[in-house]
Design an enzyme around this catalytic site. Sequence first.
Site, PDB file in Angstrom:
ATOM      1  N   ASP A 316     -38.813  79.763   8.780  1.00 44.89           N
ATOM      2  CA  ASP A 316     -38.616  81.165   8.432  1.00 44.89           C
ATOM      3  C   ASP A 316     -39.119  81.319   6.997  1.00 44.89           C
ATOM      4  OD1 ASP A 316     -37.531  83.838   8.531  1.00 44.89           O
ATOM      5  OD2 ASP A 316     -35.937  83.095   7.227  1.00 44.89           O
ATOM      6  N   ASP A 514     -32.423  80.164   7.264  1.00 36.23           N
ATOM      7  CA  ASP A 514     -31.301  80.271   6.330  1.00 36.23           C
ATOM      8  C   ASP A 514     -29.967  80.326   7.043  1.00 36.23           C
ATOM      9  OD1 ASP A 514     -31.177  82.840   7.323  1.00 36.23           O
ATOM     10  OD2 ASP A 514     -32.061  83.781   5.565  1.00 36.23           O
ATOM     11  N   ASP A 518     -30.879  83.916  11.683  1.00 33.74           N
ATOM     12  CA  ASP A 518     -31.775  83.140  12.537  1.00 33.74           C
ATOM     13  C   ASP A 518     -31.016  82.308  13.564  1.00 33.74           C
ATOM     14  OD1 ASP A 518     -34.275  83.940  11.449  1.00 33.74           O
ATOM     15  OD2 ASP A 518     -33.917  82.659   9.716  1.00 33.74           O
TER      16      ASP A 518
END
Length: 621
Positions: A316, A514, A518
């Site tokens: 990400d 994080d 997600d």
Amino acid sequence: MTKKQKKMVVRLTASAISFLFAMAMEGRPVIAWPLFIAAYLSAGYDIPMKAFRNLFKGQVFDENFLMTVATFGAIAVGSLEEAVAVMLFYQIGELFNDYAVNKSRKSIQELMDINPEYANLVRGGQEEQVDPYEVEVGDTIVIRPGERVPLDGVVLKGSSSLDTKALTGESMPVEVEAGQDVVSGSINLSGVLEVRVTKLFDDSTVAKILELVENASSRKAKAEAFITRFARVYTPIVVLSALALAIVPPLAASGGWGTWVYRACSFLVVSCPCALVISVPLSFFGGLGAASKNGILLKGSNYLEAMGSLDTVVFDKTGTLTTGKFQVVDVAPKHGTREALLELAALGEHHSNHPIALSVKEAYGKDVDGSRIGPVEEVPGHGICARIQTGGDWHDLYLGNQKMMNRQQVEVDTPAAILGTTLYLADESGYLGAIVISDAVREDVPEALKSLTKNGVVNLVMLTGDKEEVGKAVAEKLGITQVYGNLLPGDKVAKVEELLGRKQPGKTLAFVGDGINDAPVLARADIGIAMGGIGSDAAVEAADVVIMDDAPSKIADTIQIARKTMSIVRQNIFFAIGVKILVLVLVALGWASMWAAVFGDVGVSVIAILNAIRALSYKAK
């Protein structure tokens, strides 16, 4: 050394002394035999008792049963000295194993020491020591120097340094002051802190970590599961083989009963699967311990095994490759100085708490004179109109995006920044300049990506919900070739599934996020890795691996720990099985005695355990 281990050392010392005296008196059986019996009982009186108890529990073919049958058989055929030697060396091997396990557990036990014993709760202006479970959200606690932070919270008063090494593996203290978060499990080093509690103890960082560590051993790797299944099948087979070895040849008139019973007993000694059953789980336990010492928590040895075959890492962007915090990266005045343009922006944004406003004020780094600020109007989706005093005169200042400039019919001559957000400034006289605010790349990300490539990761991919051109600009800067932007959480899951379909057989894919927004894609990947696990409930819940600080370089460390551990596991499996098969054949043919069988069991176990301990020795480079 534990009290139990010290007691065993005394028993084994007494047994060894009796054994040596018995060997010296072997020509005088009246003296030697009582000494042999004393040596046997001192070393292993508990082994036949355990074997007998386990019979009623359905645990017939365990190591206690094998040692009991083998040594009783040796005594029956008159090989008393060898029966004592088998029991003595077997117990020495078990003692060595207990010591090795305790050594492996030490690093994880140190982590478990983060559990706070009490909290200083403020009630009615008075302090009292209470159990952390009694503290409610919103309560105020006091943390003095040298005390462990018992619950997560926000500092109300005071400043201090916190030792977070037990959580992150990093030795550098973290400075905190009023308004900043503190996490449970860290140690207050200097000043007195007054903290407002934000989470119950069951929901705190320390509770989540302790639960994670306690449950890690329940998730076995494929190699561990294989060894467990192997022992269940292997042990009954060798017991039946030993029985056949004792009975069939004498019935076929191929020798006396004593010879073949002796061989069968030796066969049982060497067939004990201790080396495998002990060393393989111990290797994984050592790997988990090495990871925890470096601030890396894995939810099970199965994930450690999976990290060893990692070849695709999907990142990400925001909060993982970047800090997730806006900061000024460029100041472009049309006229005048950068300092003057930043001052105007800081005046205009003085009353705003928007992330862009906060980054501008941080970049200016000075207090502004509030008397120079007049009426301020916020235009939704555009920016701010503020009345500002400059050079003794009052002016209308316009700060915002391109829409704000269009609204005021101001022509800008600074292109929009691809790498971030552009804040334009103008007044009645026209365009004044632009300030570029961007999410900065984490410091160790470039080196972390190089380390991943060196460690055999061939696919580095970035997924982001940000604009694709922004993602590509960041990826180009970092050397990542596969970038996908404008993705919602569901789109990220779909993209990871597509990448999973393309990976090589036997290889694994990790998603690094994080852990806050997600969770779906962390759960879908072969391995979900959460960055910055401290204080993030979602990270601990959704991820398989939690990096307890914001260092992407720890991913490469995890791969190296995993590959070292798997290498040790394979070495132990091949060594133990290979030596045992060789000694089993030699014993069955009568070319090796029970002394060789002792080496085939205890000797192999000790060597395998010594090898397994190496998994603990990893140090981050």
